[in-house]
Enzyme design. Structure first.
Site, PDB file in Angstrom:
ATOM      1  CE1 TYR A   4      25.506  40.507  38.395  1.00 63.36           C
ATOM      2  CE2 TYR A   4      27.600  39.323  38.405  1.00 63.36           C
ATOM      3  CZ  TYR A   4      26.633  40.030  37.731  1.00 63.36           C
ATOM      4  OH  TYR A   4      26.772  40.249  36.383  1.00 63.36           O
ATOM      5  CE1 TYR A  19      26.793  43.407  35.750  1.00 66.57           C
ATOM      6  CE2 TYR A  19      24.746  44.210  34.788  1.00 66.57           C
ATOM      7  CZ  TYR A  19      25.568  43.161  35.175  1.00 66.57           C
ATOM      8  OH  TYR A  19      25.159  41.871  34.971  1.00 66.57           O
ATOM      9  CG  HIS A  74      18.356  41.769  32.723  1.00 65.94           C
ATOM     10  ND1 HIS A  74      18.735  40.894  33.691  1.00 65.94           N
ATOM     11  CD2 HIS A  74      17.828  41.021  31.750  1.00 65.94           C
ATOM     12  CE1 HIS A  74      18.440  39.660  33.310  1.00 65.94           C
ATOM     13  NE2 HIS A  74      17.900  39.721  32.126  1.00 65.94           N
ATOM     14  CE  LYS A 134      31.603  46.434  32.264  1.00 65.47           C
ATOM     15  NZ  LYS A 134      30.204  46.385  31.863  1.00 65.47           N
ATOM     16  N   PRO A 182      34.945  36.784  34.659  1.00 63.76           N
ATOM     17  CG  PRO A 182      33.863  34.730  34.851  1.00 63.76           C
ATOM     18  CD  PRO A 182      35.208  35.372  34.948  1.00 63.76           C
TER      19      PRO A 182
HETATM   20  C1  PHB Z   1      26.170  34.698  31.971  1.00 61.39           C
HETATM   21  O1  PHB Z   1      24.967  34.823  31.721  1.00 61.39           O
HETATM   22  O2  PHB Z   1      26.830  33.755  31.509  1.00 61.39           O
HETATM   23  C2  PHB Z   1      26.829  35.715  32.840  1.00 61.39           C
HETATM   24  C3  PHB Z   1      26.084  36.779  33.323  1.00 61.39           C
HETATM   25  C4  PHB Z   1      26.693  37.739  34.123  1.00 61.39           C
HETATM   26  C5  PHB Z   1      28.032  37.614  34.428  1.00 61.39           C
HETATM   27  C6  PHB Z   1      28.771  36.552  33.943  1.00 61.39           C
HETATM   28  C7  PHB Z   1      28.171  35.592  33.147  1.00 61.39           C
HETATM   29  O3  PHB Z   1      28.606  38.545  35.226  1.00 61.39           O
END
Ligand code: PHB
Ligand code: APR
Length: 401
Positions: free
Chosen positions: A206, A390, A76, A302, A298
């Site tokens: 997000y 990130y 990504h 991280k 989450p």
């Molecule tokens: C996930 O793919 O489970 C995932 C991706 C990004 C995050 C948290 C979980 O910030």
């Protein structure tokens, strides 16, 4: 009949931390045995994170298990922030001079590491019950455990406590030896896994909305992972698939919501959100790594990455000890890890606070979040700060400043 064994590093826990540590040590010619309470299938059934920093991908290659992420991971270059019903891309790669993250599930990482261990003939003792740590304040630590009712003893030079937040390692420390810092958030994440194409295959989404946070992620081009913020005491049974999909769509911008392909969930669970750090991470011959020492919410993705870097520092420290006869690495382990951990704790707390609806968010709080997000997407400086955290700060960040 003797039930006693010896190894150089006894590892407790066959999650990503323990397995990666075992692989890195084996690569350097250091013996290790892993003790795991559960069965391999149980370990693999836990659906967890899915975004790897480049440092974590590099470590998988270094450990000799990079094949899976090379062929099955999705690179990504950007993320997308949704707020006030609009989508805003953050070009992470441009903002970090070429860095990327890779979508590859923790389950896959764990499976690759387990297979590697089997291939190399390395010992993992599954279903080890009543694991107990002894004499770790000396140079002769040992562990006792039971398999099928028989008690065994494992002697080692060092013990690595890689047994997660609820493990026995941290719990074995004398009271007062450790200081714990904790923040529990007043909500959870309801996550589902479904065999449908991801709505945004090239960028994790997000979303901040008045109804709460939502996240669009993926495991592959045919498997999606989605989350919605939910009340902490909700039960999975309260959430039919239909309710989940409707709630997810209601939190996204209309264009993206219209593109969601729904389907039956193959996994559905609710996870609490917590920030937690235990200091220090070393007590004599016992070293904590991964979730045994710290938890991040989450939101910043991280958890798995921090576990990987702990284990990188720990394997380097053991290699220095066994191969170069130097204690410098093990003496510095805790301080070195904690710097990186607190940076990730700060980032994860900040992004969680910015993106979620809190009980006191209401109208004013919502507007302030939207103003900060609007500032962020229009400010090169703030976007850069988000992007560099990130993708993960460099392993030696701040060490030679
Ligand atoms: C996930 O793919 O489970 C995932 C991706 C990004 C995050 C948290 C979980 O910030
Ligand atoms: N004895 C033996 N094994 C134990 C014990 C015990 N008393 N207690 C726990 N374990 C095992 C668990 O069964 C589990 O398999 O330790 C392992 C710990 O694995 P994880 O919880 O996955 O922790 P870690 O390897 O540090 O991985 C961190 O997991 O939660 C995510 O976000 C986090 O991605 C990060 C990763």
């Amino acid at each position: 009949m003797s039930h006693s064994k010896r190894t150089q590093v006894a590892i407790i826990g066959a999650g990503p931390s323990g397995l990666l540590l075992g692989a890195l040590l084996h690569r350097a010619g250091i013996d290790n045995i892993i003790l795991e309470r559960q069965t391999p299938d149980y370990v693999l059934s836990r659906i967890r994170a899915g975004i790897l920093e480049q440092v974590s991908v590099d470590l998988l290659h270094e450990a000799g298990v990079g094949q899976g992420v090379s062929s099955g991971g999705t690179v990504h270059h950007s993320i997308e922030l949704v707020f006030a019903n609009k989508r805003h891309p953050i070009d992470v790669t441009r903002l970090t001079d070429g860095k990327v993250v890779t979508a590859y599930g923790q389950t896959e990482v764990t499976k690759d590491l387990m297979e590697h261990r089997t291939l190399k003939g390395l010992q993992t003792i599954y279903e080890a019950q009543d694991v107990a740590l002894h004499n770790f304040d000396s140079k002769h630590p040992s562990i006792t455990y039971k398999v099928g009712g028989t008690t065994h003893t494992l002697q080692a030079d060092f013990i690595a406590g890689c047994d997660g937040f609820h493990g026995v390692s941290r719990a074995s420390l004398p009271s007062g030896a450790v200081r714990e810092y904790e923040k529990v958030y007043p909500f959870g994440w309801l996550g589902i896994l479904a065999d449908v194409p991801p709505v945004s295959p090239h960028a994790i989404v997000y979303a901040n909305s008045e109804r709460g946070f939502a996240l669009c992620s993926m495991r592959s081009m045919t498997r999606s992972r989605y989350y919605v913020q939910c009340p902490i005491d909700d039960k999975v049974e309260d959430w039919s698939d239909e309710r989940f999909w409707n709630e997810l769509k209601s939190r996204l911008d209309p264009e993206l919501a219209g593109k969601i392909i729904t389907g039956p969930s193959i996994e559905k669970s609710i996870a609490p959100l917590r920030s937690f750090v235990a200091e220090p991470m070393r007590f004599g011959s016992l070293f904590l790594a991964g979730d045994a020492a710290h938890i991040v919410p989450p939101t910043g993705a991280k958890g798995l990455n921090l576990a990987s870097t702990d284990v990188k520092y720990l394997s380097s420290a053991f290699i220095e000890f066994f191969k170069e006869n130097s204690s410098a690495g093990i003496d510095n382990y805790s301080a070195r890890c904690l710097k990186r951990i607190w940076r990730a704790e700060r980032f994860s707390w900040w992004l969680t606070t910015l993106m979620h609806r809190f009980p006191d968010t209401e109208g004013f709080g919502q507007k302030v979040q939207e103003a900060e997000l609007d500032y962020l997407v229009h400010s090169e400086a703030l976007s850069k700060s988000l992007a560099e955290n990130y993708v993960g700060l460099p392993l030696n960040f701040g060490e030679h400043a």
